[in-house]
Write a protein that holds these residues in place. Structure first.
Motif, PDB file in Angstrom:
ATOM      1  N   VAL B  35      25.511 -51.632 -39.980  1.00 41.55           N
ATOM      2  CA  VAL B  35      25.144 -50.979 -38.965  1.00 41.55           C
ATOM      3  C   VAL B  35      26.572 -50.510 -37.986  1.00 41.55           C
ATOM      4  O   VAL B  35      27.289 -51.145 -37.783  1.00 41.55           O
ATOM      5  CB  VAL B  35      24.516 -51.939 -38.093  1.00 41.55           C
ATOM      6  N   ASN B  36      26.383 -49.171 -37.707  1.00 43.30           N
ATOM      7  CA  ASN B  36      27.550 -48.667 -36.848  1.00 43.30           C
ATOM      8  C   ASN B  36      27.772 -49.566 -35.512  1.00 43.30           C
ATOM      9  O   ASN B  36      26.812 -50.000 -34.837  1.00 43.30           O
ATOM     10  CB  ASN B  36      27.024 -47.190 -36.326  1.00 43.30           C
ATOM     11  N   GLY B  37      28.959 -50.009 -35.488  1.00 45.77           N
ATOM     12  CA  GLY B  37      29.484 -50.835 -34.244  1.00 45.77           C
ATOM     13  C   GLY B  37      28.904 -50.851 -33.116  1.00 45.77           C
ATOM     14  O   GLY B  37      28.292 -51.551 -32.423  1.00 45.77           O
ATOM     15  N   ASN B  38      28.758 -49.385 -32.526  1.00 47.58           N
ATOM     16  CA  ASN B  38      28.412 -49.303 -31.306  1.00 47.58           C
ATOM     17  C   ASN B  38      26.795 -49.292 -31.075  1.00 47.58           C
ATOM     18  O   ASN B  38      26.194 -49.544 -30.059  1.00 47.58           O
ATOM     19  CB  ASN B  38      28.650 -47.640 -30.738  1.00 47.58           C
ATOM     20  N   ASP B  39      26.130 -49.143 -32.254  1.00 48.61           N
ATOM     21  CA  ASP B  39      24.631 -49.229 -32.129  1.00 48.61           C
ATOM     22  C   ASP B  39      24.363 -50.711 -32.136  1.00 48.61           C
ATOM     23  O   ASP B  39      23.442 -51.030 -31.331  1.00 48.61           O
ATOM     24  CB  ASP B  39      24.215 -48.775 -33.619  1.00 48.61           C
ATOM     25  N   GLU B  40      25.125 -51.879 -32.484  1.00 52.37           N
ATOM     26  CA  GLU B  40      25.082 -53.172 -32.257  1.00 52.37           C
ATOM     27  C   GLU B  40      25.144 -53.428 -30.616  1.00 52.37           C
ATOM     28  O   GLU B  40      24.393 -54.207 -30.023  1.00 52.37           O
ATOM     29  CB  GLU B  40      26.046 -53.979 -32.922  1.00 52.37           C
ATOM     30  N   LEU B  60      13.565 -49.662 -34.139  1.00 54.32           N
ATOM     31  CA  LEU B  60      14.964 -49.060 -34.558  1.00 54.32           C
ATOM     32  C   LEU B  60      14.275 -47.955 -35.190  1.00 54.32           C
ATOM     33  O   LEU B  60      13.457 -47.870 -36.039  1.00 54.32           O
ATOM     34  CB  LEU B  60      15.528 -50.155 -35.715  1.00 54.32           C
ATOM     35  N   LEU B  61      15.244 -46.660 -35.139  1.00 55.23           N
ATOM     36  CA  LEU B  61      14.900 -45.559 -35.946  1.00 55.23           C
ATOM     37  C   LEU B  61      16.424 -45.156 -36.574  1.00 55.23           C
ATOM     38  O   LEU B  61      17.263 -45.115 -35.975  1.00 55.23           O
ATOM     39  CB  LEU B  61      14.536 -44.379 -34.787  1.00 55.23           C
ATOM     40  N   SER B  62      16.141 -44.747 -37.808  1.00 50.68           N
ATOM     41  CA  SER B  62      17.157 -44.353 -38.601  1.00 50.68           C
ATOM     42  C   SER B  62      16.956 -43.232 -39.659  1.00 50.68           C
ATOM     43  O   SER B  62      15.852 -43.258 -40.225  1.00 50.68           O
ATOM     44  CB  SER B  62      17.767 -45.833 -39.267  1.00 50.68           C
ATOM     45  N   PHE B 116      18.064 -45.477 -26.784  1.00 51.60           N
ATOM     46  CA  PHE B 116      19.463 -45.768 -26.781  1.00 51.60           C
ATOM     47  C   PHE B 116      20.247 -45.417 -28.053  1.00 51.60           C
ATOM     48  O   PHE B 116      19.528 -45.651 -29.446  1.00 51.60           O
ATOM     49  CB  PHE B 116      19.521 -47.349 -26.800  1.00 51.60           C
ATOM     50  N   ALA B 117      21.490 -45.145 -27.907  1.00 52.40           N
ATOM     51  CA  ALA B 117      22.129 -44.701 -29.026  1.00 52.40           C
ATOM     52  C   ALA B 117      23.520 -45.186 -28.832  1.00 52.40           C
ATOM     53  O   ALA B 117      23.884 -45.333 -27.914  1.00 52.40           O
ATOM     54  CB  ALA B 117      22.264 -42.976 -29.338  1.00 52.40           C
ATOM     55  N   GLY B 118      24.385 -45.306 -29.970  1.00 47.41           N
ATOM     56  CA  GLY B 118      25.786 -45.723 -29.644  1.00 47.41           C
ATOM     57  C   GLY B 118      26.467 -44.183 -29.323  1.00 47.41           C
ATOM     58  O   GLY B 118      26.003 -43.355 -29.462  1.00 47.41           O
ATOM     59  N   ILE B 119      27.737 -44.416 -28.613  1.00 48.39           N
ATOM     60  CA  ILE B 119      28.459 -43.295 -28.068  1.00 48.39           C
ATOM     61  C   ILE B 119      28.828 -42.675 -29.158  1.00 48.39           C
ATOM     62  O   ILE B 119      29.039 -41.468 -29.029  1.00 48.39           O
ATOM     63  CB  ILE B 119      29.455 -43.972 -27.156  1.00 48.39           C
ATOM     64  N   ASP B 120      29.258 -42.955 -30.247  1.00 44.85           N
ATOM     65  CA  ASP B 120      29.481 -42.262 -31.498  1.00 44.85           C
ATOM     66  C   ASP B 120      29.709 -43.234 -32.716  1.00 44.85           C
ATOM     67  O   ASP B 120      29.447 -44.409 -32.714  1.00 44.85           O
ATOM     68  CB  ASP B 120      31.079 -41.637 -31.351  1.00 44.85           C
ATOM     69  N   SER B 121      29.943 -42.574 -33.723  1.00 42.95           N
ATOM     70  CA  SER B 121      29.729 -43.542 -34.942  1.00 42.95           C
ATOM     71  C   SER B 121      31.230 -43.689 -35.623  1.00 42.95           C
ATOM     72  O   SER B 121      31.952 -42.738 -35.500  1.00 42.95           O
ATOM     73  CB  SER B 121      28.850 -42.873 -35.899  1.00 42.95           C
ATOM     74  N   GLY B 124      33.448 -40.942 -38.087  1.00 42.86           N
ATOM     75  CA  GLY B 124      34.307 -39.769 -37.602  1.00 42.86           C
ATOM     76  C   GLY B 124      33.383 -38.573 -37.062  1.00 42.86           C
ATOM     77  O   GLY B 124      33.775 -37.649 -36.551  1.00 42.86           O
ATOM     78  N   ALA B 125      32.040 -38.833 -37.049  1.00 43.81           N
ATOM     79  CA  ALA B 125      30.724 -38.011 -36.445  1.00 43.81           C
ATOM     80  C   ALA B 125      31.311 -38.060 -34.882  1.00 43.81           C
ATOM     81  O   ALA B 125      31.450 -39.263 -34.405  1.00 43.81           O
ATOM     82  CB  ALA B 125      29.539 -38.179 -36.782  1.00 43.81           C
ATOM     83  N   GLY B 126      31.371 -37.124 -34.066  1.00 44.00           N
ATOM     84  CA  GLY B 126      31.853 -37.018 -32.761  1.00 44.00           C
ATOM     85  C   GLY B 126      30.720 -37.371 -31.655  1.00 44.00           C
ATOM     86  O   GLY B 126      30.943 -36.898 -30.425  1.00 44.00           O
ATOM     87  N   GLY B 127      29.889 -38.163 -31.980  1.00 44.01           N
ATOM     88  CA  GLY B 127      28.968 -38.428 -30.860  1.00 44.01           C
ATOM     89  C   GLY B 127      28.164 -37.341 -30.162  1.00 44.01           C
ATOM     90  O   GLY B 127      27.841 -37.405 -29.102  1.00 44.01           O
ATOM     91  N   VAL B 129      25.248 -36.221 -31.807  1.00 44.48           N
ATOM     92  CA  VAL B 129      23.744 -36.382 -32.053  1.00 44.48           C
ATOM     93  C   VAL B 129      23.014 -36.788 -30.821  1.00 44.48           C
ATOM     94  O   VAL B 129      21.743 -36.250 -30.620  1.00 44.48           O
ATOM     95  CB  VAL B 129      23.512 -37.173 -33.249  1.00 44.48           C
ATOM     96  N   PRO B 130      23.314 -37.906 -30.134  1.00 48.65           N
ATOM     97  CA  PRO B 130      22.394 -38.223 -28.922  1.00 48.65           C
ATOM     98  C   PRO B 130      22.303 -37.181 -27.887  1.00 48.65           C
ATOM     99  O   PRO B 130      21.302 -36.860 -27.448  1.00 48.65           O
ATOM    100  CB  PRO B 130      23.235 -39.383 -28.421  1.00 48.65           C
ATOM    101  N   PRO B 131      23.507 -36.543 -27.420  1.00 45.21           N
ATOM    102  CA  PRO B 131      22.966 -35.457 -26.340  1.00 45.21           C
ATOM    103  C   PRO B 131      22.063 -34.315 -26.999  1.00 45.21           C
ATOM    104  O   PRO B 131      21.359 -33.694 -26.358  1.00 45.21           O
ATOM    105  CB  PRO B 131      24.312 -34.770 -26.041  1.00 45.21           C
TER     106      PRO B 131
HETATM  107  N1  LIG Z   1      21.231 -40.601 -39.020  1.00 46.18           N
HETATM  108  C1  LIG Z   1      21.090 -41.188 -37.936  1.00 46.18           C
HETATM  109  N2  LIG Z   1      19.914 -42.294 -37.797  1.00 46.18           N
HETATM  110  C2  LIG Z   1      19.802 -42.799 -36.606  1.00 46.18           C
HETATM  111  N3  LIG Z   1      20.762 -42.921 -35.598  1.00 46.18           N
HETATM  112  C3  LIG Z   1      21.635 -42.081 -35.639  1.00 46.18           C
HETATM  113  C4  LIG Z   1      22.013 -40.969 -36.728  1.00 46.18           C
HETATM  114  N4  LIG Z   1      22.932 -40.314 -36.642  1.00 46.18           N
HETATM  115  C5  LIG Z   1      23.468 -40.502 -35.152  1.00 46.18           C
HETATM  116  N5  LIG Z   1      22.666 -41.458 -34.698  1.00 46.18           N
HETATM  117  C6  LIG Z   1      22.840 -42.183 -33.414  1.00 46.18           C
HETATM  118  O1  LIG Z   1      23.634 -41.221 -32.558  1.00 46.18           O
HETATM  119  C7  LIG Z   1      24.948 -42.062 -32.241  1.00 46.18           C
HETATM  120  C8  LIG Z   1      26.111 -41.221 -32.393  1.00 46.18           C
HETATM  121  O2  LIG Z   1      26.325 -40.755 -33.660  1.00 46.18           O
HETATM  122  P1  LIG Z   1      27.184 -39.457 -34.194  1.00 46.18           P
HETATM  123  O3  LIG Z   1      26.683 -38.388 -33.209  1.00 46.18           O
HETATM  124  O4  LIG Z   1      26.698 -39.027 -35.444  1.00 46.18           O
HETATM  125  O5  LIG Z   1      28.588 -39.871 -33.742  1.00 46.18           O
HETATM  126  C9  LIG Z   1      24.956 -43.288 -33.519  1.00 46.18           C
HETATM  127  O6  LIG Z   1      25.706 -44.263 -32.864  1.00 46.18           O
HETATM  128  C10 LIG Z   1      23.532 -43.717 -33.320  1.00 46.18           C
HETATM  129  O7  LIG Z   1      23.000 -44.423 -32.503  1.00 46.18           O
END
Ligand SMILES: Nc1ncnc2c1ncn2[C@@H]1O[C@H](COP(=O)(O)O)[C@@H](O)[C@H]1O
Ligand SMILES: Cc1cc2nc3c(=O)[nH]c(=O)nc-3n(C[C@H](O)[C@H](O)[C@H](O)COP(=O)(O)OP(=O)(O)OC[C@H]3O[C@@H](n4cnc5c(N)ncnc54)[C@H](O)[C@@H]3O)c2cc1C
Lengths: 331, 263
Positions: B35-40, B60-62, B116-121, B124-127, B129-131
């Motif tokens: 699980v991505n650290g920030n998501d925890e 949880l949604l993935s 709720f989302a993690g600030i980034d993953s 190397g994805a740059g955060g 996706v949430p905005p």
């Molecule tokens: N494929 C995915 N499934 C679920 N959550 C995601 C996914 N990609 C990004 N997120 C959420 O968006 C946050 C930032 O991701 P990212 O924009 O990929 O750096 C992650 O910490 C997750 O909470």
């Protein structure tokens, strides 16, 4: 008019953020290679001062005045304007930019995400270098915690790039550009988020992402008091103070200074690590630093494997001696 | 209080084997997923909020490959109630733009007060996706959260957003999307009881067809970005090790930095 756009971010004082001066310099040079126009965009309640400063870097700056940007979170407000500009300046009209650039900090990435959703534009994040090839930007970034470097492009030739600090040294243009007021008709904008208050915390430290020298302390520093020597060395070297999660979790230093997987990723010229073991989650945040020097009393600490210079010793003893020598140096 | 936590399985940052395949995409078989650290951290914040409220449910949604449920079990063991797993062969190689669109569509089927989302993953994805998800759903987006304080009676939430000089206090009406940081607090370890309970928790699978998304608009063929080249960073030079008195060490550091023109 096609071109390359720079969306300016503002500092806490309403002036131009340092990252935007670097991005503007990068984009001006790229535009020269590509034969495109370089255009700055400022969205603010009073865009004048930041726009004037941006115009020392770029030939044209468009200033968008929006009071909402002062009382609401900036990125949602700015995203509405940028998306509107992108929509009116369609490729048919020959006006669309080939790429939009912003800094890879908090505001820049919030903006990039919102604009991508509103426009469908792709985003390349955390650029460590950008060159112009085959009609589009080729963007280098570091992924998987610095274990791999990739170069990417946009499949459509167009997109949004966020740029890391220190990719470039900011340099004004030889002649200053002009500022033009820009009107926009915002059709779709993410909902505004009210800023109820802006709190400055006492002793807020220098931002580590932009620092050319970082002196970082870990659990070995032993407490808030132990960070005294870390701070003194940082000052003597003209740098900022960083830390490991162990030091942050212990409450010795704020989270804003944490480097690593869930902290910040930094690339200073010099990284001086005091009492830091070099755990992988820390390493991923600093491994691409120019020069890494570590002081640790355990010769087997993992950081010995990736430091350039590793001094086996007590950080307080070595640190104090180092401070004396640095202070005794001429100039 | 209904909270959806976005969980991204990422290659374990503590492993060393990440490889890109010939297509420029991560060879996911090369490293174990976690699980991505920030998501925890955001999951922990969600758990604390429903514990304090005495009621609530966490989903949880993935969006992830078929083996993601293994990773999701750990988050279920921490205390989340159920999972929604969006998976489809056509999703392989999706860019962030498509990922946000798919997750927004999946959220459109769920009822929630906060996402709720993690600030980034960490891969190397740059955060972004949430905005992007928030913009798709037309919901307020509050990022860099160090503290999250919902007021369910007033149906608003306040978030401390970390700034360069301290923090900004943001406020928005529910529902909202929040991206959070480690400053929210250390995540709990799953208890044995939690691990046992997680085995019986439901993970619903949703395909692109279920979400009404055209497979042609996602995946590698529709990606907005493409990896042109990938390489290992140049190896660092061998480490010079200094032993001796503290002053020997200090003297060597000064010389070393002077040789490199850093001072
Ligand atoms: N494929 C995915 N499934 C679920 N959550 C995601 C996914 N990609 C990004 N997120 C959420 O968006 C946050 C930032 O991701 P990212 O924009 O990929 O750096 C992650 O910490 C997750 O909470
Ligand atoms: C999901 C997740 C995310 C994480 N994210 C991060 C992150 O972003 N950043 C981060 O840093 N960590 C992160 N960690 C934690 C990481 O795993 C390590 O626990 C942490 O980096 C260790 O910090 P440290 O080096 O200060 O402490 P330690 O590993 O305890 O090392 C202390 C070192 O100090 C030395 N020492 C002690 N006293 C002295 C002295 N007087 N003089 C000289 N040397 C001395 C010791 O020999 C030792 O090597 C994360 C962990 C997880 C699970």
């Amino acid at each position: 008019m096609g071109g390359l756009w720079v969306v300016a971010e503002l500092g806490p004082d309403g002036g131009l953020a340092r990252i935007s001066t670097e991005v503007a310099t990068l984009v001006r040079e790229l535009a020269a290679t590509a034969g495109l126009d370089a255009i700055g965009i400022v969205v603010a309640p009073d865009p004048g001062p930041a726009a004037a400063e941006l115009a020392t870097y770029l030939p044209v700056v468009r200033a968008i005045t929006d009071g909402a940007a002062g009382v609401h979170a900036w990125s949602a407000v700015a995203a509405g304007h940028i998306a509107a500009l992108l929509a009116t300046e369609t490729p048919d009209a020959g006006e669309a930019p080939d790429a939009v650039f912003a800094g890879a900090g908090a505001d820049g990435r919030d903006l990039a995400g919102a604009v991508s959703a509103l426009t469908g534009l792709g985003v390349l994040v955390n650029a460590t270098s950008v060159v112009w090839t085959d009609g589009g930007p080729a963007v280098e970034m570091s992924v998987f915690g610095g274990k791999l470097l990739t170069t990417s492009g946009f499949t459509s030739g167009r997109g949004f790039v966020t740029v890391r600090p220190n990719v470039m040294t900011a340099a004004p243009a030889t002649t200053a550009g002009r500022v033009e007021p820009q009107a926009t008709t915002v059709s779709a904008s993410p909902p505004a988020v009210k800023v109820v208050d802006r709190i400055s915390e006492a002793g807020a430290a220098a931002p580590i992402e932009e620092a050319r020298v970082i002196v970082a302390g870990g659990r070995g520093v032993g407490g808030s008091d132990g960070f005294g020597i870390v701070g003194e060395l940082a000052e003597a070297l003209g740098g900022a103070v960083g830390a490991t999660r162990a030091a942050v979790d212990s409450g010795w230093i704020p989270y804003s200074q944490q480097i690593g997987q869930t902290g910040k990723i930094v690339k200073p010229e010099l990284y001086l690590a005091l009492g830091i073991s070099g755990a992988i989650q820390h390493k991923v945040g600093m491994r691409t630093s120019g020069t890494i020097v570590a002081v640790n009393r355990d010769a087997d600490a993992p950081i010995a494997d990736f430091a350039d210079l590793f001094v086996v010793g007590d950080l307080f003893e070595v640190g104090t001696a180092l401070l004396e020598r640095l202070r005794a140096r001429p100039g | 209080m209904r909270i959806v936590v976005l969980v991204k399985p990422v290659p374990d940052p503590a492993s060393a084997g990440e490889r890109l395949g010939p297509d420029g995409r991560l060879d996911r078989a090369s490293v174990p997923a976690v699980v991505n650290g920030n998501d925890e951290y955001v999951l922990e914040a969600a758990l604390k909020l429903i514990e304090a409220a005495g009621e609530g449910e966490i989903t949880l949604l993935s969006m992830a490959p078929a083996n993601a449920p293994e990773t999701l079990r750990k988050a279920l063991a921490m205390g989340a109630h159920r999972g929604v797993h969006v998976t489809d062969p056509a999703l392989g190689g999706s860019c962030a733009v498509a990922t946000a669109r798919v997750l927004a569509a999946a959220l459109g089927e769920l009822e929630f007060d906060m996402v709720f989302a993690g600030i980034d993953s960490s891969d190397g994805a740059g955060g972004i996706v949430p905005p992007a998800i928030a913009a798709h759903l037309g919901l307020p987006f509050l990022s860099y959260a160090a503290r999250i304080e919902p007021d369910m009676a007033a149906r608003t939430v306040r978030v401390r957003r970390i700034s360069a000089t301290g923090y900004d206090l943001l406020e928005a009406p529910l529902p909202v999307v929040i991206a959070g940081t480690q400053a929210l607090g250390e995540p709990r370890y799953p208890s044995l009881k939690g691990i046992m309970a997680a085995r019986g928790k439901e993970i619903v699978t949703r395909s692109l067809a279920d979400l009404g998304i055209d497979p042609e608009t996602v995946g590698a063929a529709a990606a907005t970005t493409v990896v042109l080249d990938s390489r290992m960073p140049p190896p660092r030079a061998a480490t010079e090790i200094v032993r001796g008195t503290p002053d020997d060490g200090a003297a060597r550091i000064v010389d070393f930095l002077a040789e490199r023109r850093i001072i």
